[in-house]
Scaffold this active site. Structure first.
Site, PDB file in Angstrom:
ATOM      1  N   LEU A  60       0.822  -1.208   0.000  1.00 36.90           N
ATOM      2  CA  LEU A  60       0.000   0.000   0.000  1.00 36.90           C
ATOM      3  C   LEU A  60       0.859   1.263   0.000  1.00 36.90           C
ATOM      4  O   LEU A  60       1.910   1.286   0.632  1.00 36.90           O
ATOM      5  CB  LEU A  60      -0.834   0.084   1.291  1.00 36.90           C
ATOM      6  CG  LEU A  60      -1.985  -0.856   1.516  1.00 36.90           C
ATOM      7  CD1 LEU A  60      -2.261  -0.987   3.001  1.00 36.90           C
ATOM      8  CD2 LEU A  60      -3.209  -0.320   0.815  1.00 36.90           C
ATOM      9  N   CYS A  61       0.364   2.298  -0.663  1.00 27.68           N
ATOM     10  CA  CYS A  61       0.887   3.645  -0.484  1.00 27.68           C
ATOM     11  C   CYS A  61      -0.335   4.566  -0.460  1.00 27.68           C
ATOM     12  O   CYS A  61      -1.410   4.141  -0.038  1.00 27.68           O
ATOM     13  CB  CYS A  61       1.905   4.029  -1.569  1.00 27.68           C
ATOM     14  SG  CYS A  61       1.234   4.157  -3.228  1.00 27.68           S
ATOM     15  N   ARG A  62      -0.206   5.784  -0.902  1.00 25.14           N
ATOM     16  CA  ARG A  62      -1.362   6.697  -0.853  1.00 25.14           C
ATOM     17  C   ARG A  62      -2.390   6.343  -1.921  1.00 25.14           C
ATOM     18  O   ARG A  62      -3.572   6.217  -1.631  1.00 25.14           O
ATOM     19  CB  ARG A  62      -0.899   8.148  -1.011  1.00 25.14           C
ATOM     20  CG  ARG A  62      -2.030   9.145  -0.885  1.00 25.14           C
ATOM     21  CD  ARG A  62      -1.486  10.562  -0.790  1.00 25.14           C
ATOM     22  NE  ARG A  62      -2.580  11.503  -0.665  1.00 25.14           N
ATOM     23  CZ  ARG A  62      -2.969  12.310  -1.632  1.00 25.14           C
ATOM     24  NH1 ARG A  62      -2.366  12.289  -2.802  1.00 25.14           N
ATOM     25  NH2 ARG A  62      -3.972  13.138  -1.435  1.00 25.14           N
ATOM     26  N   MET A  88      -4.157   3.755   0.291  1.00 21.65           N
ATOM     27  CA  MET A  88      -4.812   4.161   1.538  1.00 21.65           C
ATOM     28  C   MET A  88      -6.007   5.074   1.302  1.00 21.65           C
ATOM     29  O   MET A  88      -6.935   5.090   2.109  1.00 21.65           O
ATOM     30  CB  MET A  88      -3.812   4.828   2.484  1.00 21.65           C
ATOM     31  CG  MET A  88      -2.880   3.856   3.183  1.00 21.65           C
ATOM     32  SD  MET A  88      -3.736   2.606   4.197  1.00 21.65           S
ATOM     33  CE  MET A  88      -4.570   3.630   5.417  1.00 21.65           C
TER      34      MET A  88
END
Length: 109
Positions: A60-62, A88
């Site tokens: 996951l990242c933004r 996210m």
């Protein structure tokens, strides 16, 4: 590149958050392992120690760009890894819990 949507994640899936420290502190998925992209290669051994053997790594990242880079690196290393589409932002939009670095309700930067 292997990708999954938020709706495909189950409770207990192994999550790797590759956002930077300020983003992590503001809000992340509870139970996720945090290794920022900027430190990932140097800290790769932490992933091997933390991930259950043969577990799929959900990165996951933004929104999905940085996590895509890490996913490709992991796949090249022979790791079963998938990029979480929407990151996210989608996690929070789907109503999944977001906590800050003290375990209180958080938000996504």
């Amino acid at each position: 590149m292997p990708t999954v949507g938020i709706e495909d994640l189950a409770d207990g899936d192994f999550l790797l958050d590759v956002r930077e420290d300020d983003e992590w502190q503001a809000g992340h998925a509870a139970g996720a392992l945090h290794i920022p992209l900027s430190e990932f290669v140097a800290r790769y051994g932490e992933l091997a120690e933390a991930a259950p053997q043969d577990a799929r790594v959900h990165v996951l990242c933004r929104v999905g760009g940085r996590s895509a880079q890490v996913t490709m690196y992991l796949v090249q290393q022979g790791v079963d890894a998938v990029n979480v589409d929407g990151g996210m932002q989608e996690w929070a939009a789907a109503g999944r819990p977001v906590v800050d670095d003290k375990g209180a309700p958080g938000h996504v930067l």
